[in-house]
Design an enzyme around this catalytic site. Structure first.
Site, mmCIF file in Angstrom:
data_model
loop_
_atom_site.group_PDB
_atom_site.id
_atom_site.type_symbol
_atom_site.label_atom_id
_atom_site.label_comp_id
_atom_site.label_asym_id
_atom_site.label_seq_id
_atom_site.Cartn_x
_atom_site.Cartn_y
_atom_site.Cartn_z
ATOM 1 C CG ASP A 58 7.989 -6.579 2.558
ATOM 2 O OD1 ASP A 58 6.991 -5.892 2.306
ATOM 3 O OD2 ASP A 58 8.220 -7.673 2.023
ATOM 4 C CG HIS A 101 3.886 -6.884 0.894
ATOM 5 N ND1 HIS A 101 5.224 -7.193 0.912
ATOM 6 C CD2 HIS A 101 3.315 -7.768 0.050
ATOM 7 C CE1 HIS A 101 5.460 -8.217 0.112
ATOM 8 N NE2 HIS A 101 4.317 -8.582 -0.425
ATOM 9 C CB SER A 251 4.674 -11.755 -1.145
ATOM 10 O OG SER A 251 5.200 -10.825 -2.043
#
Length: 655
Positions: A58, A101, A251
């Site tokens: 990621d 994230h 996600s």
């Protein structure tokens, strides 16, 4: 090389007629505010003792005190060698759009007590990544003994996508890859929007659910362009970070399934139960809770239920053996909006999940068993597909029902139920999608509503997918053929460092077949777009025998369709006061007829041959896509009326 895309919270009123061409990996996240506590639901009973490594590939991870003992390996793959314009060798979170994230996902996984985190940084601060970086990171993660890889990212499918082979290789090494399905669902309006890598067979595609347990508007849906079912499973698609911000997106549904996979692996190790990626995937799908009133192509096998999946493993295995489990997906056909008619041939690929490598035998229980064409025996190595064909008789049948039983000596049996009514068609047409590389150009994708409005008017619809099989004889199986988005551009990623545009031209034999088909009474409806979306030169070469041609001029310009209301009287346009348009203008031959114009520019035309052949040409698909036929573009329209009347005229029914 790549781009970042942040989906909206509500459906966008636009068509997918224009595709962005790039080798892309898209970070998927929707941000909102407010305090919502989200807990990962653990199985009842003690957590497994066995540690399982899960790779988070990621934007990097900010390792604070809470993650310090959980992150066991770190590396960055944001390098020039992997196709970036710069290098970022740090492993901290690049925070694309100021969103941590990767850190959020690592924290989600840390709620599973037996998970150890492998941090592989593949996304830069603009949220973009490359296929090379992801493949490099996957290989490294497996070297770090990761048993599960979480990919909360995705991109448009490309020709020669190298990530598919990498995922298959990881699967062969005993590693489970979990990916977010994508955030392109737009409230269920768009279909066939599952992204790479989630769309691949050996990857678990995870859709998103909202707090009330219903599918999120943004979650991408299937089925796949290859006529197989995706997504695989759904899980809550929201989470709350330490700063109180609530984040939405597939996600955040993917790591719930990745953590659940690690949980099942840990329990298998603790119980001396042999496991494979296939056994874990089978248990996850087989154990999912059905979500009533929502089809499989929206929610997969259902909502993640870790406890039920664990029970399936434990109840069907002895020590040092694989659990005897298998699963057929979907378990019912046809898709809810599909309708079949006498003489139709129906095809779908059933995905089979099983704990090991085995042979299945097939039994069909039906009053019309001869209608079913399914292999009597086939082999599946954990995950695979089996083709199912139903040949509808020409007459004498008003419904077809059957149960298909797939049986393995070692892994039990699973079933497929097929039940549909059989209608009588007033016309038989085909969608020729053999010259568009866009996954959405199917009856499951952006032309789903076009398909539905036709079958509701008793028009049988079949898809032509193999251009090499197109002959005058094969075309005459249909009263008319609709050629959708021919010669459209997409991305060729055969060489990930040199991504190019490509399109699917017509061969000389195909061109001759269509000309002969028209000259012997066949009907053709050509639906194109502007030069930004497709190769007009190649398409015009195909059309040169017709006298029609597409120009490089686009109306109305911009990215929003407008109403065409300058319409000439014709049997096709009877009752049509306006329709939506955005695309190329056309030139009309002297033996043709101008049906409609935008300003002074022709946008819809037709002609009729000596032997009764019929041809309609337009430079826009906006009046035919799901938005246009659901009334979601601005302004009043008669899109559906026009669509049906064009097809019926081409088929020789409207006279």
């Amino acid at each position: 090389m790549s781009f970042y895309w942040e989906p909206a919270n509500s459906p966008k009123k636009k068509s997918n007629g224009t595709r962005i061409i790039a080798a892309i990996i898209i970070l998927m996240v929707v941000v909102s505010t407010g305090l919502v506590f989200v807990a990962v639901i653990e199985p009842n009973g003690a957590a497994p003792m066995a540690k399982v490594r899960v790779a988070v590939l990621d934007s990097g991870v900010d390792v604070d005190f809470s993650l310090q003992s959980r992150v066991v390996a770190e590396a960055s793959f944001v390098t020039i060698e992997n196709g970036y314009d710069f290098e970022d060798l740090s492993t901290t979170d690049s925070r694309p759009s100021d969103v941590p994230h990767g850190t959020i996902i690592a924290r989600q996984l840390a709620t599973y007590p037996n998970v150890e985190i492998v941090n592989g940084k593949v996304l830069s601060d603009d949220g973009t990544g490359t296929s090379l970086a992801i493949i490099d990171a996957m290989e490294w993660a497996i070297e770090q003994n990761a048993s599960v890889i979480n990919l909360s990212l995705g991109g448009s499918p490309t020709l020669g996508d190298p990530i598919e082979a990498a995922i298959d290789w990881a699967f062969s090494q005993g590693v489970i890859v979990v990916a977010s399905a994508g955030n392109n669902g737009e409230g269920g309006i768009l279909g066939t929007t599952i992204e790479s890598p989630a769309l691949f067979d050996t990857c678990i595609a995870v859709g998103a659910l909202m707090e009330d347990g219903t599918p999120a508007d943004f979650t991408s849906i299937g089925p796949s362009d290859g006529r197989y079912m995706k997504p695989d499973i759904s899980a809550p698609g929201y989470t709350t970070f330490t700063d109180g911000s609530t984040y939405y997106g597939t996600s955040f549904s993917a790591p719930r399934v990745a953590g659940a996979a690690a949980e099942l692996i840990g329990h298998s190790i603790d119980g001396n139960i042999t496991y494979t990626p296939g056994s874990i995937m089978t248990a996850l799908l087989k154990g999912a809770d059905p979500i009533l009133n929502y089809p499989d192509y929206m929610v997969g096998a259902g909502k993640l239920n870790v406890q039920r999946s664990l029970s399936i493993i434990q109840d069907n295995a002895e020590q040092h053996s694989l659990p005897g489990i298998c699963f057929a997906f979907p378990g019912e056909l046809p898709i809810d909006f599909e309708r079949l008619f006498a003489s139709d041939t129906y095809n779908f690929n059933i995905r089979m999940f099983v704990a090991g490598n085995t042979n299945f035998s097939t039994t069909v229980v039906s009053t019309t068993p001869s209608a079913f064409v399914i292999p009597d025996e086939f082999e599946i190595n954990q995950v695979g597909r089996v083709p199912v064909t139903v040949n509808v008789p020409d007459s004498g049948v008003t419904e077809i029902e059957g149960t298909v039983i797939f049986t393995s000596e070692d892994f039990g049996s699973c079933t497929l139920n097929i039940s549909f009514d059989v209608g009588t068609a007033v016309a038989r047409i085909a969608f020729d999608i053999s010259h568009t590389p866009w996954d959405i150009d199917t009856i499951f994708g952006q032309f789903r509503e076009f398909y539905k409005v036709l079958v509701e008017n008793d028009i049988s619809v079949t898809e032509i997918r193999n251009s090499s099989a197109t002959t005058n004889s094969s075309l005459h199986e249909f009263d008319a053929v609709v050629i959708l988005d021919p010669c459209s551009y997409s991305a060729n990623e055969t060489n990930p460092l040199d991504v190019t545009r490509y399109y699917l031209p017509f061969s000389q034999d195909e061109k001759q077949a269509y000309e002969d088909y028209y000259n012997s009474g066949g009907g053709i409806f050509v639906v194109a777009l502007s030069q930004d979306s497709l190769n007009l030169t190649s398409l015009n070469e195909f059309l040169d025998w017709t006298g029609f041609a597409f120009t490089s001029f686009e109306v109305p310009g911009g990215d929003t369709p407008d109403i065409v209301d300058s319409i000439d009287p014709h049997i096709i346009t009877s009752g049509v006061n306006g329709f939506h348009y955005l695309g190329a203008t056309i030139t009309i031959p002297t033996d043709g007829y101008e049906l409609a114009r935008y300003g002074v520019e022709p946008v819809l035309g037709c002609k009729e041959g000596v032997q009764g052949g019929k041809l309609v040409v337009t430079g826009s698909n906006f009046m035919l896509d799901n938005y246009g036929l659901l009334g979601l573009y601005e302004g009043p329209d008669d899109n559906a009326v026009l669509a049906v009347r064009i097809v019926l005229w081409c088929a020789g029914v409207l006279i």
